[in-house]
Every structure is written in C-alpha cells, then in structure tokens.
Design an enzyme around this catalytic site. Structure first.
Site, PDB file in Angstrom:
ATOM      1  N   ASP A   1       9.029   3.694   2.608  1.00 10.84           N
ATOM      2  CA  ASP A   1       9.408   2.926   1.860  1.00 10.84           C
ATOM      3  C   ASP A   1       9.202   1.271   2.093  1.00 10.84           C
ATOM      4  O   ASP A   1       9.185   1.047   3.247  1.00 10.84           O
ATOM      5  CB  ASP A   1      10.666   2.486   1.723  1.00 10.84           C
ATOM      6  CG  ASP A   1      11.013   1.919   0.192  1.00 10.84           C
ATOM      7  OD1 ASP A   1      10.775   2.601  -1.247  1.00 10.84           O
ATOM      8  OD2 ASP A   1      12.182   0.750  -0.258  1.00 10.84           O
TER       9      ASP A   1
ATOM     10  N   ASP B   1      12.251  10.387   2.207  1.00 12.22           N
ATOM     11  CA  ASP B   1      11.295   9.247   1.198  1.00 12.22           C
ATOM     12  C   ASP B   1      12.849   8.382   2.701  1.00 12.22           C
ATOM     13  O   ASP B   1      14.090   7.998   1.875  1.00 12.22           O
ATOM     14  CB  ASP B   1      12.091   9.094   0.074  1.00 12.22           C
ATOM     15  CG  ASP B   1      11.387   7.672  -0.661  1.00 12.22           C
ATOM     16  OD1 ASP B   1      11.309   6.890   0.199  1.00 12.22           O
ATOM     17  OD2 ASP B   1      11.492   7.402  -1.301  1.00 12.22           O
TER      18      ASP B   1
ATOM     19  N   HIS C   1       8.306   7.001  -9.754  1.00  5.55           N
ATOM     20  CA  HIS C   1       9.796   6.807 -10.351  1.00  5.55           C
ATOM     21  C   HIS C   1       9.794   5.249 -10.617  1.00  5.55           C
ATOM     22  O   HIS C   1      10.630   4.525 -10.726  1.00  5.55           O
ATOM     23  CB  HIS C   1      10.577   7.129  -8.934  1.00  5.55           C
ATOM     24  CG  HIS C   1      10.636   6.582  -7.753  1.00  5.55           C
ATOM     25  ND1 HIS C   1       9.429   6.541  -6.922  1.00  5.55           N
ATOM     26  CD2 HIS C   1      11.531   5.633  -7.685  1.00  5.55           C
ATOM     27  CE1 HIS C   1       9.620   5.728  -6.036  1.00  5.55           C
ATOM     28  NE2 HIS C   1      10.991   5.110  -6.259  1.00  5.55           N
ATOM     29  N   ASP C   2       8.292   4.305 -10.263  1.00  5.68           N
ATOM     30  CA  ASP C   2       8.961   2.690 -10.665  1.00  5.68           C
ATOM     31  C   ASP C   2       8.068   2.191 -10.749  1.00  5.68           C
ATOM     32  O   ASP C   2       7.936   1.559 -11.734  1.00  5.68           O
ATOM     33  CB  ASP C   2       8.481   2.080  -9.103  1.00  5.68           C
ATOM     34  CG  ASP C   2       9.536   2.156  -7.691  1.00  5.68           C
ATOM     35  OD1 ASP C   2      10.573   2.390  -7.631  1.00  5.68           O
ATOM     36  OD2 ASP C   2       9.013   1.901  -6.734  1.00  5.68           O
TER      37      ASP C   2
ATOM     38  N   GLU D   1       3.982   3.120   1.804  1.00  8.12           N
ATOM     39  CA  GLU D   1       4.392   2.167   0.703  1.00  8.12           C
ATOM     40  C   GLU D   1       3.176   1.227   0.975  1.00  8.12           C
ATOM     41  O   GLU D   1       4.215   0.178   1.675  1.00  8.12           O
ATOM     42  CB  GLU D   1       5.477   2.374   0.041  1.00  8.12           C
ATOM     43  CG  GLU D   1       5.165   1.928  -1.606  1.00  8.12           C
ATOM     44  CD  GLU D   1       6.425   1.255  -1.923  1.00  8.12           C
ATOM     45  OE1 GLU D   1       6.432   1.192  -3.315  1.00  8.12           O
ATOM     46  OE2 GLU D   1       7.382   1.421  -1.698  1.00  8.12           O
TER      47      GLU D   1
HETATM   48  O1  TEU Z   1       9.734  -0.205  -3.886  1.00  7.48           O
HETATM   49  C1  TEU Z   1       8.767  -1.371  -3.632  1.00  7.48           C
HETATM   50  C2  TEU Z   1       8.701  -2.216  -4.178  1.00  7.48           C
HETATM   51  O2  TEU Z   1       7.857  -2.709  -4.050  1.00  7.48           O
HETATM   52  C3  TEU Z   1       9.106  -2.167  -6.058  1.00  7.48           C
HETATM   53  O3  TEU Z   1       9.893  -3.662  -5.822  1.00  7.48           O
HETATM   54  C4  TEU Z   1       8.195  -2.498  -7.270  1.00  7.48           C
HETATM   55  O4  TEU Z   1       7.720  -3.807  -6.778  1.00  7.48           O
HETATM   56  C5  TEU Z   1       8.800  -2.344  -8.993  1.00  7.48           C
HETATM   57  O5  TEU Z   1       9.664  -1.009  -8.460  1.00  7.48           O
HETATM   58  C6  TEU Z   1       7.709  -1.699  -9.294  1.00  7.48           C
HETATM   59  O6  TEU Z   1       8.323  -1.667 -10.795  1.00  7.48           O
HETATM   60  C7  TEU Z   1      10.199   0.695  -3.418  1.00  7.48           C
HETATM   61  C8  TEU Z   1      10.592   1.473  -3.855  1.00  7.48           C
HETATM   62  O7  TEU Z   1       9.649   2.499  -4.666  1.00  7.48           O
HETATM   63  C9  TEU Z   1      12.099   1.290  -5.330  1.00  7.48           C
HETATM   64  O8  TEU Z   1      12.786   1.769  -5.944  1.00  7.48           O
HETATM   65  C10 TEU Z   1      13.103   0.305  -4.936  1.00  7.48           C
HETATM   66  O9  TEU Z   1      13.343   0.017  -5.745  1.00  7.48           O
HETATM   67  C11 TEU Z   1      12.166  -0.732  -3.555  1.00  7.48           C
HETATM   68  O10 TEU Z   1      11.190  -0.198  -2.925  1.00  7.48           O
HETATM   69  C12 TEU Z   1      13.498  -0.973  -2.781  1.00  7.48           C
HETATM   70  O11 TEU Z   1      14.372  -0.240  -1.558  1.00  7.48           O
END
Ligand code: TEU
Ligand code: CA
Length: 539
Positions: free
Chosen positions: A197, A97, A313-314, A239
């Site tokens: 990412d 990642d 994970h988000d 992403e």
């Molecule tokens: O997430 C991208 C992102 O746009 C996130 O801010 C998303 O909107 C949010 O998590 C939704 O709740 C990626 C990664 O997956 C995330 O874990 C990271 O925090 C972020 O990038 C910054 O690297």
C-alpha cells in the site's frame, strides 16, 4: 524460467464485501474459501486480498492495529492458514495487502508513543509546534492538515491519511526491522507475495515537503528485497501513484532488486480536471486514454513490469465509468479485451467479471467511506450545493466498488442470509454470478477466455505494441512477436463505425459479437471488439 506472475491474472478481493459465511452480514475468510472453486473456474492464479489484519476499521482495514493477527470479524488465524492452503491446492496464491506506510492509532506502538515512550515516539513522526501553528501546510489525502496536535505532548504527529492512521517513521531502522519481521511472518505462512500500500510514500521528508519518491525510497526497497524477498518467488506489487514509464524501471528492473511490478494510476486520472482533485469531474477523452495506456506499453523498458487494471476498491465501477450501462455485455467485454491484450499483469476487481455497476445514493447518510464523508462535510462547509457534491461522490466515490458481491438473485444476492453491512446494489436480480455462469455469452466467459489466451500465447506477454491511427472512438493496436502479429480493435462508442484492417486476417481469436472476420473492410457495431491474427507480409 519466466516469473509466474508475468503469466498470471490476479483477482482482488475486498473481504468485507465478498462472501459472508456466519450470518453476521460481513464477508469473511471461510466465505472466501467457499468461493475458491469459482475463482479457479475463472482461471486466476493469485488473489490480492485487501487487508484482513486486526483493525478498528476507520479506513476499512487500511488502518492496521496488529499485522500478525486476523480481524475477528473475518475469522481466525486458522481460517487464514486454511485459505492459504486450500488456495494453494488450486494453484492460486494469496497476496497479502500490507499497509506499512502507517498504522492504526490503536496499534500498540502508537499507544505507547502517545503515552510518551521515547522508543515508540521514534516509530512515528512527531514535531514540535504550538497549538495554533502546525509544523507546515502539508494536507492529508483525506482532507484537512496532515498534522494532528497532541496536547499532552505539546507536539504534532504526521498522518497523510486519516488522523487515525499515523505515518510510520521509516528512517528509524527499528521500524524497518519491524516491517521485515511482519513480512517474514507471512512468508512463513506460505503466502504468494505482497501488495504494498502507498509504498512510494515511505521515503517522505515532511520537513522538506517531500511526500512521494523521497531520497531514501529506493534504498529502503532494496533493503526489503535483501531482507525478505531475495531467493524467493514472492510477487511484490507496489502501489505507486506518481510513477511514470521512465521511473517504473527503478522499482521493477530485476537488476535493481526491488519490486516485481508497479501499480500505477495515470489512466485513472483522465476523468478529473488536471491539477484538481478526483472529485472535479470531466468527461473521458478517448484519445487521452489511448495515449496514456499506449505510452505505458511503448515507453516502459522491456525488463520493467507494470500491472493492468480498470478497477479496484478505491475506484468506481468501470462499466458505469467508461463503459455503457445501456450496452453492458458489449462494453464490459470491450473494456476487458482492450486491457487484457496488453503487456503487464492484469488485475480483476471482484464483480468486474460479471459487470457490476455503481450504486448511486440520494443522501449522505448512505455513505460508508470516510474519504467521501470528509469531502462532503468539507464542501458543505464551503457552501457548495449538496446536489453537486453528491454528483461527484456518485461518480467517483469508493463505496461504489464496495457493495456486496452479487452471487445470486436471492434477497441479499447470496452474499449473506442477513442484512449486509452495506446495501447490495438494487440490480442484483439482473447482475449476479449464477446468471453469468448460465449464460454462455456473459462477460464472465470473456474474462475466462482472456485468461486462457494469456496462458497460451507469449505474444501477449512479450509482443511489441503499436497503436494504430484511427477515428478517435476506435481503439486499435497490434502486437508482434516472432513472425506473429495480432490485431486488437474496439469500437469505443455506441454508434456503428467503419474500420479497415491493415492486413488480411489469418484467424479470428476472439470477438464480443461472436463473429468470424474475413473481410478487410468492416462495419463495427456498438462496442464491437475483436482480436485476430494477421497474415504476415511475406505470406
Ligand atoms: O490508497 C492510496 C491512495 O492514494 C488513496 O488515497 C487514493 O488516492 C484514493 O483512495 C482515491 O480515491 C491506498 C488504499 O488503496 C486505500 O484504500 C487506503 O485508503 C489508502 O491507501 C490508505 O491506506
Ligand atoms: Ca461473516
């Protein structure tokens, strides 16, 4: 030959919460190695490994301070090499990642930049401004201004995420060269590819208020392909938060020479009020869900490729979100079947395959994720009620997905022998891998079966997709390929409902109620979901 990643199902591991092996309460690489046979049994072909690079963990690894070394809490480079090799023996590839939009503020490049080193200042985005006036109004995704003032330089730097995550300046060719070198480093180690990412942000032009989809985004991705990916079978998963079926081919059509697939979120926004933030809740409208998912099936050109997922994970746990905790097996399997029978590459997030659910909290002190903590503080400052804020956080907060993996009914769920870095969900006695493996009717075996079906049936990869007109709470579609036709039908409700099959059944392929389907007129039980092949018109 078809690309390996079109036929594969991927599994996402959040290393901190997967398996501890050395009794410090933090998941690690040897822990993952120990669990490879479990993943093999499930049948996945690739692991999307959330970041394991050196990081001060302001955003749990999404703030990288060294892309070519391993976070000591997770193990050593030797452990990483061993993971890659042990996985390879089981025909599982490891997907790194890569967080290349920004670094940690503790990355040596940024430290040099802050010290005034010209070369490294140009690795980031610095702009003049006075102490009281930021260069413009762009906001960080994690709250507050995207500009942070540095008194010693009398300048601002740009950060779309936390202030500890300064954005890289992709317009600097030296930065791009660094990125290719990092990718080459991991390619040499034998990884299977990269999850990129927030890759759609690398073409940003902050001075013109352009964030996603900037003018140089695609040229930079083509440069990446030319420098790193050409002639390999590495998978790249971009992403891409704002991609649509019409723009996805720009990233993924093979003749564009960019990425393998997009990872898009249109369905994930359906429980928020349009135009507002993820925290502004609204109930899921099933018609909207069917429309969005179906649009991606029908409007995406045949040579473009998308991923399929309910969780990462988000995101909060899907069973709590759009399933039904009163019918965990039935609704968990319904969700799995509905998405895995579509065209695209499915991703399973750790614990989804055993029906892990959200962990609600009563107090802000129980939060770990900075996004939730910042939101909480911001809202409290605006005078919002703490109770309402916690409702949003319990429904959508990212910590929900990050509780330790539940392996057994042991005190700490078999995740660790000591108190984990973040509490295990209280339902661990009921929901755990050991229990799932013992029960032939568990959600686990439905996922296993779905992976098998994808391996054996090209109709899932290539079949055309047609959504059927039904009651709102029935989600039914057909797939057609070479004289073959499959029907996928799910009762997206806790009530029994009538459904009439469009044609006679040839064969039952899968049912979350273990039924065999013969009649055309059916009474579906709560969340009943099945896949059948249909008799062709001429038969
Ligand atoms: O997430 C991208 C992102 O746009 C996130 O801010 C998303 O909107 C949010 O998590 C939704 O709740 C990626 C990664 O997956 C995330 O874990 C990271 O925090 C972020 O990038 C910054 O690297
Ligand atoms: Ca550990």
């Amino acid at each position: 030959m078809e690309k390996w990643w079109k036929k594969s199902v991927f599994y996402q591991i959040y290393p901190r919460s997967f398996q501890d092996s050395n009794k410090d309460g933090i998941g690690d690489l040897p822990g993952i190695i120990k669990r490879l046979p479990y993943l093999k049994k499930l049948g996945i072909k690739g692991i999307w490994l959330s970041p394991v690079f050196k990081s001060p963990n302001v955003d749990n690894g999404y703030d990288v301070s060294d892309y070519c070394s391993i976070m000591p809490e997770f193990g050593t480079m030797r452990d990483m090499e061993q993971l890659i090799n042990e996985a390879k023996k089981l025909n599982i590839r490891i997907i790194m990642d890569l967080v290349l939009n920004h670094t940690s503020n503790e990355h040596i490049w940024f430290k040099k930049a802050l010290a005034g080193d010209k070369k490294y200042k140009n690795y980031y985005i610095f702009k003049d401004g006075s102490k009281d006036y930021a260069p413009n109004d762009i906001k960080s995704f994690f709250g507050g201004s995207a500009w942070e003032y540095v008194p010693t330089l009398k300048q601002y730097y740009f950060h779309l995420f936390a202030k500890e995550q300064p954005d890289l300046n992709w317009d600097n060719p030296q930065v791009r060269e660094e990125a290719w070198n990092i990718m080459r480093f991991w390619k040499e180690k034998g990884v299977g590819g990269f999850r990129l990412d927030v890759i759609e942000l690398i073409g940003k032009v902050p001075e013109d208020l352009i964030i996603g989809d900037g003018p140089m985004l695609h040229p930079y991705l083509q440069e990446m392909h030319e420098n790193v990916l050409k002639g390999t079978d590495l998978v790249t998963i971009g992403e891409t938060g704002s991609v649509t079926p019409l723009t996805a081919p720009l990233y993924t059509s093979p003749n564009r020479q960019e990425l393998s697939m997009v990872f898009q979120f249109q369905h994930m926004a359906l429980d928020e009020i349009a135009g507002k933030s993820k925290w502004d809740l609204k109930d899921l409208n099933i018609t909207e869900l069917k429309t969005v998912l179906s649009k991606w099936q029908t409007d995406l050109p045949m040579d473009a490729w998308n991923s399929l997922f309910w969780s990462n994970h988000d995101q909060p746990r899907i069973l709590s979100r759009w399933g039904d905790e009163d019918y965990p097996e039935q609704s968990g399997k319904m969700l799995a079947i509905l998405i895995h029978m579509m065209r695209g590459t499915p991703f399973i997030y750790q614990g989804e395959e055993i029906g892990m659910v959200n962990q609600n909290i009563d107090d802000v002190s129980e939060l770990n994720d900075l996004e939730s903590i910042n939101f909480y503080n911001e809202q409290v400052a605006l005078g919002k009620s703490k109770k309402d804020i916690l409702v949003s956080i319990n429904t959508k907060g990212r910590d929900n997905a990050r509780t330790p993996m539940q392996w057994s009914e042991d005190k700490f769920a078999g995740f660790s022998d000591v108190k984990p870095w973040y509490p295990v969900n209280k339902n661990l006695k009921k929901i755990n891998v050991a229990a799932a493996l013992k029960d032939p009717n568990s959600i686990f075996y439905t996922y296993q079966k779905l992976i098998q079906l994808r391996n054996e049936n090209n109709i899932i990869l290539y079949g055309t997709y047609t959504l059927l007109h039904t009651e709102e709470t029935i989600f039914a579609y057909t797939r057609e390929y070479n004289e073959e036709e499959w029907l996928v039908c799910g009762n997206f409700s806790n009530k029994s409902q009538k459904f009439v099959l469009p044609k006679a059944v040839k064969k039952t392929i899968l049912s979350n109620y273990n039924k065999i389907y013969n009649d055309k007129l059916l009474t579906l039980e709560p969340y009943e979901t099945f896949v059948v092949s249909l008799v062709a018109n001429k038969e």
